[in-house]
Design a protein around this motif. Structure first.
Motif, PDB file in Angstrom:
ATOM      1  N   ASN A  82       0.795  -1.235   0.000  1.00  0.00           N
ATOM      2  CA  ASN A  82       0.000   0.000   0.000  1.00  0.00           C
ATOM      3  C   ASN A  82       0.828   1.285   0.000  1.00  0.00           C
ATOM      4  OD1 ASN A  82      -2.413  -1.559   0.185  1.00  0.00           O
ATOM      5  ND2 ASN A  82      -1.949  -1.832   2.369  1.00  0.00           N
ATOM      6  N   GLN A  83       1.664   1.434  -1.006  1.00  0.00           N
ATOM      7  CA  GLN A  83       2.523   2.626  -1.073  1.00  0.00           C
ATOM      8  C   GLN A  83       2.264   3.458  -2.325  1.00  0.00           C
ATOM      9  OE1 GLN A  83       4.329   3.394   1.473  1.00  0.00           O
ATOM     10  NE2 GLN A  83       3.981   1.470   2.555  1.00  0.00           N
ATOM     11  N   THR A  84       1.082   3.356  -2.888  1.00  0.00           N
ATOM     12  CA  THR A  84       0.762   4.049  -4.139  1.00  0.00           C
ATOM     13  C   THR A  84       1.010   5.556  -4.047  1.00  0.00           C
ATOM     14  OG1 THR A  84      -0.964   2.439  -4.505  1.00  0.00           O
ATOM     15  CG2 THR A  84      -1.022   4.399  -5.887  1.00  0.00           C
ATOM     16  N   GLY A  85       1.675   6.074  -5.087  1.00  0.00           N
ATOM     17  CA  GLY A  85       1.805   7.527  -5.222  1.00  0.00           C
ATOM     18  C   GLY A  85       2.890   8.169  -4.384  1.00  0.00           C
ATOM     19  N   LEU A  86       3.597   7.391  -3.601  1.00  0.00           N
ATOM     20  CA  LEU A  86       4.644   7.987  -2.783  1.00  0.00           C
ATOM     21  C   LEU A  86       5.870   8.316  -3.632  1.00  0.00           C
ATOM     22  CD1 LEU A  86       4.318   5.767   0.363  1.00  0.00           C
ATOM     23  CD2 LEU A  86       3.969   8.231   0.259  1.00  0.00           C
ATOM     24  N   ASN A  87       6.485   9.444  -3.341  1.00  0.00           N
ATOM     25  CA  ASN A  87       7.676   9.846  -4.089  1.00  0.00           C
ATOM     26  C   ASN A  87       8.891   9.819  -3.164  1.00  0.00           C
ATOM     27  OD1 ASN A  87       9.646  10.970  -5.617  1.00  0.00           O
ATOM     28  ND2 ASN A  87       8.402  12.671  -6.376  1.00  0.00           N
ATOM     29  N   LEU A  88       9.813   8.962  -3.524  1.00  0.00           N
ATOM     30  CA  LEU A  88      11.018   8.803  -2.700  1.00  0.00           C
ATOM     31  C   LEU A  88      11.948  10.004  -2.791  1.00  0.00           C
ATOM     32  CD1 LEU A  88      12.291   5.175  -3.355  1.00  0.00           C
ATOM     33  CD2 LEU A  88      11.208   6.069  -1.297  1.00  0.00           C
ATOM     34  N   PHE A  89      11.840  10.760  -3.879  1.00  0.00           N
ATOM     35  CA  PHE A  89      12.878  11.751  -4.161  1.00  0.00           C
ATOM     36  C   PHE A  89      12.310  13.169  -4.249  1.00  0.00           C
ATOM     37  CE2 PHE A  89      14.072   7.666  -5.985  1.00  0.00           C
ATOM     38  CZ  PHE A  89      15.259   7.428  -5.312  1.00  0.00           C
ATOM     39  N   ASP A  90      11.371  13.498  -3.379  1.00  0.00           N
ATOM     40  CA  ASP A  90      10.757  14.811  -3.444  1.00  0.00           C
ATOM     41  C   ASP A  90      11.380  15.819  -2.482  1.00  0.00           C
ATOM     42  OD1 ASP A  90       9.878  13.611  -1.175  1.00  0.00           O
ATOM     43  OD2 ASP A  90       7.740  13.967  -1.507  1.00  0.00           O
ATOM     44  N   GLY A  91      12.385  15.391  -1.731  1.00  0.00           N
ATOM     45  CA  GLY A  91      13.051  16.310  -0.806  1.00  0.00           C
ATOM     46  C   GLY A  91      14.119  17.123  -1.515  1.00  0.00           C
ATOM     47  N   GLU A  92      14.489  18.256  -0.920  1.00  0.00           N
ATOM     48  CA  GLU A  92      15.454  19.131  -1.589  1.00  0.00           C
ATOM     49  C   GLU A  92      16.857  18.519  -1.626  1.00  0.00           C
ATOM     50  OE1 GLU A  92      16.747  22.659   0.715  1.00  0.00           O
ATOM     51  OE2 GLU A  92      15.102  22.142   2.045  1.00  0.00           O
ATOM     52  N   ASN A  93      17.128  17.561  -0.757  1.00  0.00           N
ATOM     53  CA  ASN A  93      18.468  16.948  -0.757  1.00  0.00           C
ATOM     54  C   ASN A  93      18.496  15.599  -1.471  1.00  0.00           C
ATOM     55  OD1 ASN A  93      19.674  19.026   0.785  1.00  0.00           O
ATOM     56  ND2 ASN A  93      18.682  18.185   2.615  1.00  0.00           N
ATOM     57  N   ASP A  94      17.436  15.287  -2.214  1.00  0.00           N
ATOM     58  CA  ASP A  94      17.349  13.967  -2.846  1.00  0.00           C
ATOM     59  C   ASP A  94      17.886  13.951  -4.276  1.00  0.00           C
ATOM     60  OD1 ASP A  94      16.175  13.134  -0.532  1.00  0.00           O
ATOM     61  OD2 ASP A  94      14.128  13.340  -1.281  1.00  0.00           O
ATOM     62  N   ASN A  95      18.293  15.124  -4.781  1.00  0.00           N
ATOM     63  CA  ASN A  95      18.711  15.167  -6.182  1.00  0.00           C
ATOM     64  C   ASN A  95      19.980  14.365  -6.459  1.00  0.00           C
ATOM     65  OD1 ASN A  95      19.970  17.055  -4.626  1.00  0.00           O
ATOM     66  ND2 ASN A  95      20.206  18.572  -6.242  1.00  0.00           N
ATOM     67  N   PHE A  96      20.893  14.324  -5.506  1.00  0.00           N
ATOM     68  CA  PHE A  96      22.107  13.512  -5.698  1.00  0.00           C
ATOM     69  C   PHE A  96      21.718  12.043  -5.878  1.00  0.00           C
ATOM     70  CE2 PHE A  96      25.082  16.461  -3.077  1.00  0.00           C
ATOM     71  CZ  PHE A  96      25.266  17.260  -4.190  1.00  0.00           C
ATOM     72  N   ALA A  97      20.836  11.582  -4.997  1.00  0.00           N
ATOM     73  CA  ALA A  97      20.455  10.167  -5.027  1.00  0.00           C
ATOM     74  C   ALA A  97      19.774   9.801  -6.345  1.00  0.00           C
ATOM     75  CB  ALA A  97      19.524   9.853  -3.850  1.00  0.00           C
ATOM     76  N   LEU A  98      18.832  10.628  -6.783  1.00  0.00           N
ATOM     77  CA  LEU A  98      18.119  10.335  -8.022  1.00  0.00           C
ATOM     78  C   LEU A  98      19.062  10.391  -9.226  1.00  0.00           C
ATOM     79  CD1 LEU A  98      15.419   9.622  -9.228  1.00  0.00           C
ATOM     80  CD2 LEU A  98      14.880  12.056  -9.423  1.00  0.00           C
ATOM     81  N   ALA A  99      19.962  11.368  -9.224  1.00  0.00           N
ATOM     82  CA  ALA A  99      20.927  11.481 -10.335  1.00  0.00           C
ATOM     83  C   ALA A  99      21.802  10.231 -10.410  1.00  0.00           C
ATOM     84  CB  ALA A  99      21.795  12.721 -10.142  1.00  0.00           C
ATOM     85  N   ILE A 100      22.220   9.749  -9.258  1.00  0.00           N
ATOM     86  CA  ILE A 100      23.077   8.561  -9.212  1.00  0.00           C
ATOM     87  C   ILE A 100      22.323   7.344  -9.747  1.00  0.00           C
ATOM     88  CG2 ILE A 100      24.174   6.914  -7.633  1.00  0.00           C
ATOM     89  CD1 ILE A 100      24.946   9.386  -5.894  1.00  0.00           C
ATOM     90  N   ILE A 101      21.104   7.144  -9.278  1.00  0.00           N
ATOM     91  CA  ILE A 101      20.329   5.971  -9.683  1.00  0.00           C
ATOM     92  C   ILE A 101      20.042   6.002 -11.183  1.00  0.00           C
ATOM     93  CG2 ILE A 101      18.100   4.804  -9.431  1.00  0.00           C
ATOM     94  CD1 ILE A 101      18.159   5.998  -6.489  1.00  0.00           C
TER      95      ILE A 101
END
Lengths: 128, 104
Positions: A82-101
């Motif tokens: 039951n985790q529909t619609g959740l965004n793992l990378f919506d924080g201001e410090n999450d851009n490094f993580a998303l770029a890496i992935i």
């Protein structure tokens, strides 16, 4: 690991188990024939996703990580109920993580259904 | 497993060893910030034995750099392994930190 074979790992959502899943990913990717550098990439991407899930405490207590040999690559799914619609990378410090992935993996998909937070795939023979 | 040790012979050299991930990040941050103090001098981070760092670790390094830059000093990332260097490149941080390779 033959085509369509799936290995599932169920771990507590705790930081100390992230390294355990890195080792699991390393073993599976090695068995499938990925080279050293690509295995490192997969381990890094896996850790980034798990760290974000733990950081944001998306779930109750445990998460299933499902590794599937797709024939032309390795698919890794992160499964929570039951985790529909959740965004793992919506924080201001999450851009490094998303770029890496996104740089290290060939395909990244979010929220395919209510139980899959994310799926990422690495193709055989496509090192970054 | 993560270790941080400080070498106080002349320049301020900090050796990083092992893995910096979500498990070791808070320990890393505390020890790094204690080691650099107010940032009154350049800091060399010897990454020869650093096998892994994640985005959380990179974020901590950026925070440390901001502190040091306020004092007009810099952080040098020395001898990163290729896997670590790749993460600096992907995130663009290889243009933010001074990167120094073995033999350079």
């Amino acid at each position: 690991m033959k085509m369509s074979d799936t290995v599932s790992v169920l771990i507590p959502l705790k930081a100390e188990y992230v390294s355990v899943t890195r080792l699991t990913a390393s073993g599976i990717a090695s068995h499938m024939g990925f080279d050293f550098d690509t295995i490192e990439d997969i381990k890094v991407a896996l850790s980034e996703v798990l760290s974000k899930i733990i950081e944001k405490r998306l779930s109750e207590e445990r998460i299933t990580i499902e590794f599937t040999n797709t024939g032309d690559g390795l698919s890794i799914a992160f499964i929570l109920a039951n985790q529909t619609g959740l965004n793992l990378f919506d924080g201001e410090n999450d851009n490094f993580a998303l770029a890496i992935i996104q740089s290290l993996m060939d395909e990244v998909d979010f929220n395919q259904n209510e139980n899959i937070v994310m799926t990422m795939t690495k193709k055989l023979g496509k090192a970054v | 497993m993560f270790e941080l040790s400080v070498e106080n012979t002349g320049g301020h050299v900090i050796h990083l060893k092992g893995e910096i991930d979500i498990y070791s990040a808070s320990d890393f941050k505390e020890r790094l910030y204690n080691s650099i103090g107010e940032g009154g001098q350049d800091v060399i981070l010897d990454c020869s034995d650093l096998s892994y760092i994640d985005s959380m670790g990179l974020g901590i390094l950026v925070g440390a750099l901001k502190r040091i830059k306020q004092q007009n000093h810099d952080i040098v990332i020395k001898n990163p392994k290729s896997t670590v260097r790749k993460l600096f490149r992907i995130t663009g941080l290889d243009k933010v930190f001074i990167m120094e390779e073995a033999g350079a």
